[in-house]
Design a protein around this motif. Structure first.
Motif, PDB file in Angstrom:
ATOM      1  N   PRO A 133       0.815  -1.220   0.000  1.00  0.00           N
ATOM      2  CA  PRO A 133       0.000   0.000   0.000  1.00  0.00           C
ATOM      3  C   PRO A 133       0.849   1.271   0.000  1.00  0.00           C
ATOM      4  N   ILE A 134       0.283   2.330  -0.535  1.00  0.00           N
ATOM      5  CA  ILE A 134       0.879   3.659  -0.464  1.00  0.00           C
ATOM      6  C   ILE A 134       0.075   4.457   0.558  1.00  0.00           C
ATOM      7  N   ILE A 135       0.725   4.950   1.597  1.00  0.00           N
ATOM      8  CA  ILE A 135       0.026   5.583   2.701  1.00  0.00           C
ATOM      9  C   ILE A 135       0.539   7.010   2.879  1.00  0.00           C
ATOM     10  N   THR A 136      -0.377   7.952   2.903  1.00  0.00           N
ATOM     11  CA  THR A 136      -0.058   9.360   3.084  1.00  0.00           C
ATOM     12  C   THR A 136      -0.236   9.727   4.550  1.00  0.00           C
ATOM     13  N   ILE A 137       0.832  10.215   5.184  1.00  0.00           N
ATOM     14  CA  ILE A 137       0.773  10.423   6.629  1.00  0.00           C
ATOM     15  C   ILE A 137       1.183  11.832   7.056  1.00  0.00           C
ATOM     16  N   GLY A 138       1.494  12.713   6.105  1.00  0.00           N
ATOM     17  CA  GLY A 138       2.007  14.029   6.453  1.00  0.00           C
ATOM     18  C   GLY A 138       1.048  14.864   7.283  1.00  0.00           C
ATOM     19  N   THR A 278       7.162  -3.232   2.895  1.00  0.00           N
ATOM     20  CA  THR A 278       5.925  -3.316   3.663  1.00  0.00           C
ATOM     21  C   THR A 278       4.887  -2.312   3.165  1.00  0.00           C
ATOM     22  N   ALA A 279       5.329  -1.087   2.929  1.00  0.00           N
ATOM     23  CA  ALA A 279       4.442  -0.040   2.408  1.00  0.00           C
ATOM     24  C   ALA A 279       5.312   1.077   1.859  1.00  0.00           C
ATOM     25  N   ALA A 280       4.736   1.885   1.002  1.00  0.00           N
ATOM     26  CA  ALA A 280       5.390   3.107   0.521  1.00  0.00           C
ATOM     27  C   ALA A 280       4.774   4.287   1.262  1.00  0.00           C
ATOM     28  N   ILE A 281       5.615   5.141   1.817  1.00  0.00           N
ATOM     29  CA  ILE A 281       5.153   6.242   2.653  1.00  0.00           C
ATOM     30  C   ILE A 281       5.360   7.562   1.921  1.00  0.00           C
ATOM     31  N   ARG A 282       4.300   8.332   1.813  1.00  0.00           N
ATOM     32  CA  ARG A 282       4.421   9.651   1.214  1.00  0.00           C
ATOM     33  C   ARG A 282       3.907  10.705   2.190  1.00  0.00           C
ATOM     34  N   PHE A 283       4.352  11.949   1.982  1.00  0.00           N
ATOM     35  CA  PHE A 283       3.958  13.038   2.867  1.00  0.00           C
ATOM     36  C   PHE A 283       2.608  13.625   2.458  1.00  0.00           C
ATOM     37  N   SER A 284       2.458  13.898   1.163  1.00  0.00           N
ATOM     38  CA  SER A 284       1.210  14.474   0.679  1.00  0.00           C
ATOM     39  C   SER A 284       1.074  14.168  -0.808  1.00  0.00           C
ATOM     40  N   GLU A 285      -0.051  14.548  -1.369  1.00  0.00           N
ATOM     41  CA  GLU A 285      -0.289  14.321  -2.790  1.00  0.00           C
ATOM     42  C   GLU A 285       0.603  15.207  -3.653  1.00  0.00           C
ATOM     43  N   GLU A 286       1.262  16.199  -3.055  1.00  0.00           N
ATOM     44  CA  GLU A 286       2.108  17.112  -3.819  1.00  0.00           C
ATOM     45  C   GLU A 286       3.565  16.666  -3.870  1.00  0.00           C
ATOM     46  N   ASP A 287       3.913  15.582  -3.176  1.00  0.00           N
ATOM     47  CA  ASP A 287       5.312  15.157  -3.201  1.00  0.00           C
ATOM     48  C   ASP A 287       5.607  14.328  -4.445  1.00  0.00           C
ATOM     49  N   GLN A 288       6.832  13.812  -4.540  1.00  0.00           N
ATOM     50  CA  GLN A 288       7.301  13.114  -5.737  1.00  0.00           C
ATOM     51  C   GLN A 288       7.268  11.587  -5.607  1.00  0.00           C
ATOM     52  N   MET A 289       6.583  11.058  -4.576  1.00  0.00           N
ATOM     53  CA  MET A 289       6.626   9.618  -4.348  1.00  0.00           C
ATOM     54  C   MET A 289       6.059   8.808  -5.509  1.00  0.00           C
ATOM     55  N   ASP A 342       1.651  -2.614  11.294  1.00  0.00           N
ATOM     56  CA  ASP A 342       0.342  -2.533  10.644  1.00  0.00           C
ATOM     57  C   ASP A 342      -0.596  -1.614  11.420  1.00  0.00           C
ATOM     58  N   ALA A 343      -0.627  -1.753  12.745  1.00  0.00           N
ATOM     59  CA  ALA A 343      -1.508  -0.924  13.572  1.00  0.00           C
ATOM     60  C   ALA A 343      -1.110   0.545  13.500  1.00  0.00           C
ATOM     61  N   LEU A 344       0.199   0.821  13.476  1.00  0.00           N
ATOM     62  CA  LEU A 344       0.656   2.209  13.412  1.00  0.00           C
ATOM     63  C   LEU A 344       0.367   2.814  12.038  1.00  0.00           C
ATOM     64  N   LEU A 345       0.553   2.032  10.981  1.00  0.00           N
ATOM     65  CA  LEU A 345       0.207   2.521   9.645  1.00  0.00           C
ATOM     66  C   LEU A 345      -1.281   2.830   9.554  1.00  0.00           C
ATOM     67  N   ASP A 346      -2.102   1.961  10.142  1.00  0.00           N
ATOM     68  CA  ASP A 346      -3.544   2.185  10.122  1.00  0.00           C
ATOM     69  C   ASP A 346      -3.898   3.456  10.894  1.00  0.00           C
ATOM     70  N   ALA A 347      -3.256   3.656  12.038  1.00  0.00           N
ATOM     71  CA  ALA A 347      -3.540   4.847  12.844  1.00  0.00           C
ATOM     72  C   ALA A 347      -3.117   6.123  12.119  1.00  0.00           C
ATOM     73  N   LEU A 348      -1.979   6.072  11.416  1.00  0.00           N
ATOM     74  CA  LEU A 348      -1.470   7.249  10.727  1.00  0.00           C
ATOM     75  C   LEU A 348      -2.266   7.578   9.458  1.00  0.00           C
ATOM     76  N   SER A 349      -3.038   6.624   8.978  1.00  0.00           N
ATOM     77  CA  SER A 349      -3.858   6.885   7.780  1.00  0.00           C
ATOM     78  C   SER A 349      -5.281   7.307   8.144  1.00  0.00           C
ATOM     79  N   CYS A 350      -5.494   7.654   9.419  1.00  0.00           N
ATOM     80  CA  CYS A 350      -6.832   7.994   9.885  1.00  0.00           C
ATOM     81  C   CYS A 350      -7.249   9.379   9.396  1.00  0.00           C
ATOM     82  N   GLN A 351      -8.535   9.662   9.481  1.00  0.00           N
ATOM     83  CA  GLN A 351      -9.077  10.979   9.194  1.00  0.00           C
ATOM     84  C   GLN A 351      -9.108  11.792  10.493  1.00  0.00           C
TER      85      GLN A 351
END
Length: 353
Positions: A133-138, A278-289, A342-351
């Protein structure tokens, strides 16, 4: 082509990572099986290493006497036992969908492995991901920084440390520092990809280009706060629930790191490495990931002899029961660490609310 099979690497289109079937196990063990419709005279017996695996599982108490009463094949019994034990240690995952494959210790023609073991007394243990998964966490990290300076950076630092102690994350610093040849950045930060004599070239790529629109600490995060600091902040009554969830998951990942670190990171083929993380981490939709991942998977496809879709692969010695039991305990500890990631990635992808 790896092991004679053509492989294409890329990002699979999937439904939401939270949409996971409740009746499917978190891990699935896959072993080659013959159809029951094939006459027994055409069936082949289990490989000696698979028989030895079953023996070790029983001698270490992982396989119970009741398991031996099954009328299933040895492959089926091993499948059920291993899936049961790992599922008990991990439970249901929310973001990651890994599965395990076990086969005999033989290797394909033209492949090399960096350990010397008897093929009849060793197995190949692999972990794959259904997708990476690609997860945005910024936004969440910045919100944590607003709560306390250094808090978001500390959380991200723990995430990276926990993940790299297992099977890794695809991050900006990994792309720039560990894959400098991808953009020709081996010698200098400002080296460019393309014709060096053409100053007007649109193909120039520098570190500054790749790291645009992200804060510096997102590339090289530091542990700015102690576990006691994080606990104190989490216990404040003014902290929103989403932040408490993130901080609790962070502390659990740090605790699991103690036993689970580097138990899932081995890769026993000397001529190949994992294409996925495990996952690809990006800051926002404006980054270069997105651009970096496209370039990375294109490179993997161009060099597919040197990449595989297995995230973890090792050859396991079955000749010593004590060492086998130590290895198995390590696998369970590594899986528990993966669960906290997995739990931390899920928490960081929250609204945020």
């Amino acid at each position: 082509m790896f092991k004679g099979d053509e492989i294409a690497f890329g990002i699979a289109e999937r439904e939401s990572t939270n949409a996971q079937s409740t009746d499917s196990p978190a891990f699935l063990l896959t072993l080659p099986k013959l159809s029951t419709t094939i006459p027994s005279r055409y069936s082949m017996g289990a490989h000696p290493s698979i028989v030895q695996l079953a023996r070790q599982l029983f001698q270490t108490g992982i396989m119970k006497p009741v398991d031996l009463r099954s009328k299933k094949s040895i492959d089926d019994v091993i499948q059920r036992v291993v899936a049961r034990e790992i599922a008990a240690a991990v439970g249901n995952l929310k973001v990651l969908t890994p599965y395990i494959a076990i086969s005999d210790g033989e290797i394909g023609e033209g492949c090399e492995r960096n350990v010397e073991l008897d093929e009849n007394a060793s197995i190949t243990f692999q972990i794959h991901l259904d997708h990476s998964p690609i997860i945005t966490i910024g936004k969440v990290l910045c919100a944590l920084e607003d709560i306390a300076e250094g808090l978001g950076q500390t959380v991200y630092s723990v995430l990276k440390a926990a993940a790299w102690a297992g099977m890794g994350l695809f991050t900006f610093d990994y792309a720039v520092d560990s894959l400098p040849y991808l953009y020709g950045l081996e010698e200098d930060d400002e080296d460019e990809l393309g014709d060096e004599d053409d100053e007007e070239s649109d193909d120039r790529i520098t570190k500054a280009t790749l790291l645009a629109n992200i804060p510096g600490w997102f590339v090289s995060p530091e542990l700015k706060l102690t576990p006691e600091d994080v606990t104190r902040i989490s216990n404040q009554t003014s902290i929103p629930q989403w932040a408490k969830t993130v901080l609790n998951a962070t502390l659990q990942a740090a605790d699991a790191w103690t036993k689970g670190a580097h138990k899932l990171g081995k890769f026993s083929y000397s001529d190949a490495e994992p294409a996925y993380h495990t996952a690809a981490i990006r800051f926002s939709e404006e980054d270069q990931m997105s651009r970096i991942l496209d370039d990375y998977y294109d490179m993997c496809n161009q060099c597919s002899d040197h990449y595989t879709d297995a995230m973890h692969m090792e050859f396991v010695d079955l000749s010593d029961t004590h060492k086998f039991n130590q290895w198995w305990d390590g696998i369970l500890d590594g899986c528990r660490l993966l669960k906290t990631v997995d739990a931390l990635l899920d928490a960081l992808s929250c609204q945020l609310t």
